[in-house]
Write a protein that holds these residues in place. Structure first.
Motif, PDB file in Angstrom:
ATOM      1  N   GLU A 252      -1.774 -17.320  13.580  1.00 47.00           N
ATOM      2  CA  GLU A 252      -2.116 -17.322  12.157  1.00 47.00           C
ATOM      3  C   GLU A 252      -2.294 -18.748  11.636  1.00 47.00           C
ATOM      4  OE1 GLU A 252      -3.044 -14.903  10.619  1.00 47.00           O
ATOM      5  OE2 GLU A 252      -2.166 -13.147  11.560  1.00 47.00           O
ATOM      6  N   PHE A 253      -1.537 -19.665  12.193  1.00 47.20           N
ATOM      7  CA  PHE A 253      -1.621 -21.048  11.744  1.00 47.20           C
ATOM      8  C   PHE A 253      -2.660 -21.835  12.547  1.00 47.20           C
ATOM      9  CE2 PHE A 253       2.624 -20.479   9.710  1.00 47.20           C
ATOM     10  CZ  PHE A 253       2.298 -20.976   8.470  1.00 47.20           C
ATOM     11  N   GLY A 254      -3.400 -21.162  13.415  1.00 47.57           N
ATOM     12  CA  GLY A 254      -4.418 -21.857  14.194  1.00 47.57           C
ATOM     13  C   GLY A 254      -3.831 -22.830  15.194  1.00 47.57           C
ATOM     14  N   ARG A 255      -2.613 -22.527  15.698  1.00 44.45           N
ATOM     15  CA  ARG A 255      -1.935 -23.449  16.604  1.00 44.45           C
ATOM     16  C   ARG A 255      -2.144 -23.099  18.073  1.00 44.45           C
ATOM     17  NH1 ARG A 255       1.630 -26.907  15.711  1.00 44.45           N
ATOM     18  NH2 ARG A 255       2.212 -27.537  13.622  1.00 44.45           N
ATOM     19  N   THR A 256      -2.939 -22.084  18.366  1.00 41.67           N
ATOM     20  CA  THR A 256      -3.122 -21.741  19.786  1.00 41.67           C
ATOM     21  C   THR A 256      -4.587 -21.942  20.175  1.00 41.67           C
ATOM     22  OG1 THR A 256      -3.412 -19.439  19.127  1.00 41.67           O
ATOM     23  CG2 THR A 256      -1.255 -20.087  19.956  1.00 41.67           C
TER      24      THR A 256
END
Ligand SMILES: [Zn+2]
Ligand SMILES: [Zn+2]
Ligand SMILES: [Zn+2]
Ligand SMILES: [Zn+2]
Lengths: 256, 256
Positions: A252-256
């Motif tokens: 969701e936080f665009g961390r992957t």
């Protein structure tokens, strides 16, 4: 006597209104159109059950996965209604009423099966007035109610004398609870009679939404929920918790 | 010299790897197939931007709604990476790195526009060795970098002397940051040069994921984010927070 065409519908509406009044002490905000769900797939089955027939279908076993809870660290309380906790894999949002209901339900069932229900004698016996329909049900269930700690005897026309009640509900509106229960049982289509009594007692004794809890009270409730046999749903089939995994949050936080 | 066919792709991969290394101190868990999103629709625009071109497209104004933040009450830290807070309408999950980046980015831009960047002179000047390509960019940008607090002068073949750096990054790996920045600028397709410098400084100075924060540090960061002009995204366009409204939670828990 007014006879309802579809008694089940009426019952559901009444029961639901009562439940709603009990679980909601805060006003229900404007509901937007349902957006996408934050439920992980593992809980979706149980969730769909409870929204389809809101709150009063018993969860069937395939829909209630027996996943035990990990140890949770309480972060705090949200809206005086949810306990926010950290697990080994992400965030847990716990509905304090549903969770407490689950814990109490299992405790009541356990104590009843061992004849260990704690009873509170009333200093002065109280009378309970009921409807014709309620009376009919009550007359055939003294013994069942006695197993849960209610000492009830006939006291004239549609009137009963209550000498003792379960300790758990002695300071609650147990008279209202009994009437609601008798209405429910007069329906005749409820699954397990004893289960309904335990559910009702649990619902009326559980902490409410809108009630502030101390850190210690939250930790204690979470510890008890961790030890529950079926921690993910309340006895009515509603979810007790939402789990947001670390992987989900990263995405969701665009961390992957 | 190796010439890459698609320099932009290479740059993106490098930049992304560096960013990833900076923001991730904890191992990335197995990623399941993306399930449904927990993003409220108001943030979805910004989110889609950042996942489409992960992290390095500048948010365009229509995709970054200028919604100011309400006052938040910090509940605690999750995974040493997210700050969990209660707002007037539900729960906020804040990405501590992205949020701090946003705060620092706006502070740097503000100070630079007023020529108030704090500079840290080095006790001993340090040399910086760069590639041919990096050298080319650097030679044409002394003045721009000076505006941000870098005092740089030529010191021979592909070597420069650094006499002072921005105070914000003096205890960070500012040499690595400068090289990364020069690589990025040699691309030539970045929008605003100064914005890139500010972004880079903010990213390298911001608190990392995996770093434990005290309650006081979390409260301070949240206060600063509340005062930011564009609090909902980091300078790269990633979301700084997830908001779960009370209405959303009620629906998920079958309470409506
Ligand atoms: Zn209930
Ligand atoms: Zn329930
Ligand atoms: Zn960053
Ligand atoms: Zn960023």
């Amino acid at each position: 006597e007014v006879k309802f065409v579809n008694e089940h519908l009426v019952f559901s509406a009444v029961h639901r209104a009562v439940h709603q009044a009990l679980v909601e002490q805060i006003p229900v905000p404007e509901v937007e159109a349902a957006t996408e769900s934050i439920f992980p797939s593992e809980l979706r089955g149980a969730m769909l059950t409870s929204t389809a027939d809101i709150g009063y279908s018993l969860p069937t076993s395939p829909q209630t996965p027996a996943i035990s809870l990990p140890v949770l660290r309480v972060l705090g309380q949200l809206d005086n209604s949810y306990i926010i906790a950290e697990g080994p894999d992400g965030l847990y949002l716990i509905d304090q009423h549903a969770a407490h209901e689950r814990v109490l339900f299992e405790r009541i069932e356990h104590q009843r099966s061992r004849r260990e229900i704690e009873i509170q004698g009333l200093l002065e016996p109280m009378t309970l007035e009921v409807s014709l329909r309620q009376e009919e049900v009550l007359r055939s269930h003294y013994q069942d109610l006695a197993e849960f700690g209610f000492s009830i005897e006939p006291f004239g026309d549609r009137t009963f004398l209550i000498r003792a009640v379960p300790a758990l509900v002695h300071d609650k509106d147990w008279a209202g609870m009994l009437r609601e229960l008798l209405d429910s049982l007069s329906e005749g289509d409820k699954g397990d009679w004893a289960e309904s009594v335990a559910e009702s007692m649990a619902c009326h004794s559980a902490v409410r939404a809108g009630q502030a809890l101390t850190d210690e009270e939250m930790r204690e409730l979470v510890r008890q929920l961790e030890q529950a046999a079926t921690p993910h749903t309340c006895p009515h089939g509603r979810p007790t918790m939402i789990h947001l995994s670390s992987g989900q949050l990263k995405r969701e936080f665009g961390r992957t």
